[in-house]
Scaffold this motif. Structure first.
Motif: not given
Length: 304
Positions: A182-196, A236-248
């Motif tokens: 029922y939803i046309d557009y989803i704004l989806f929060d991603l708080k951290h790439w690491n589960s722990q 951190s810049l390392e966090d940014a890199k790992r977020f990129c991996e998750v997004l891909h």
């Protein structure tokens, strides 16, 4: 699609009109009460409890203790000279609110029907038509009130409104897959790439979140991942890199970065809650240019 149940009720804490930051076009945002996450930096801590609650403003309080005396449920107590309200005992009779001489007590949240919410949303229908806007469900987490959300979304579709949501995506895949139709557009929060780390910062891990995000993208839904950039948590810049991996991995080539702010700090005071990010300086776009560049270098269209 069946007709909506316009008498279905839910608990909300705000309806914000003329919003331009919560989906495409001009929108009306309905804030649902209740959230399964308890992010330490949450800007809407009053949204976390799924029911109506009473707030106490210490600055207004005379410390006459009249509220303690009048509460028949003994839900109000005094702790270190602060008023404490037990939400498990409180029946929301609002006698304390109605008789407080300085109006130091207020209620947060109200019960509304789908019809009542839609009546407010449709007041700005002309703006939606001119801007390709519509209704956005936010929170808290609207997925905690699935039935109310479903009926409201169906009702919105009956009025030909564009539907959007802001979500953590934290729910069972079955529930998620059912509601997003029922939803046309989803704004989806991603708080951290690491589960722990996600668990440490929000109280839950990110496994369900990533599963649901990947599913939504795979079905062709319009999904915008959003990353709240939080100091000493995921900045951190390392966090940014790992977020990129998750997004891909989930199939997204874009994301919005949301710099940490202090807009909700005073709400912790009113809720008599400790705020983990007290006095933490806000982040600004200029502080995150290197962080942003990491995404761009990894073929992720990132923006603020």
């Amino acid at each position: 699609m069946r007709k909506a149940n316009y008498m279905q009720t839910g608990v909300i804490f705000n309806i914000q009109k003329f919003s331009i930051n919560d989906g495409p076009g001009i929108r009306t945002v309905v804030f649902f009460k209740g959230c399964p996450l308890h992010c330490k930096w949450c800007a809407n801590p009053e949204s976390q409890l799924a029911k109506i609650q009473i707030l106490w403003d210490k600055k207004k309080c005379l410390h006459c203790h009249h509220c303690l005396e009048i509460c028949l449920q003994k839900a109000i107590s005094l702790k270190n000279d602060n008023i404490f309200i037990d939400t498990n005992k409180c029946t929301l009779c609002k006698q304390c609110i109605n008789t407080c001489p300085q109006k130091a007590l207020t209620s947060e949240g109200e019960i509304k029907t789908v019809q009542q919410v839609l009546d407010i949303v449709l007041q700005d229908e002309v703006f939606y038509e001119e801007s390709d806007g519509g209704i956005t469900l936010s929170g808290g987490e609207f997925l905690m009130q699935t039935q109310f959300a479903k009926e409201l979304l169906i009702a919105a579709k009956e009025k030909n409104l564009h539907t959007c949501c802001e979500t953590t995506g934290f729910c069972t895949p079955e529930k998620f897959q059912h509601i997003i139709q029922y939803i046309d557009y989803i704004l989806f929060d991603l708080k951290h790439w690491n589960s722990q780390k996600h668990l440490e910062g929000t109280g839950v891990d990110n496994k369900l979140i990533l599963t649901n995000m990947k599913y939504a993208i795979s079905t062709g839904k319009k999904v915008l991942p959003r990353i709240p950039v939080i100091p000493k948590f995921n900045d951190s810049l390392e966090d940014a890199k790992r977020f990129c991996e998750v997004l891909h991995d989930v199939g997204s080539n874009q994301c919005q970065l949301l710099p940490f702010h202090q807009f909700g700090e005073n709400k912790y005071y009113l809720l008599n809650k400790k705020y983990a990010y007290e006095n933490q300086p806000a982040l600004h776009c200029e502080d995150l240019q290197e962080y942003l560049q990491i995404f761009l270098d990894n073929d992720i269209h990132a923006f603020f």
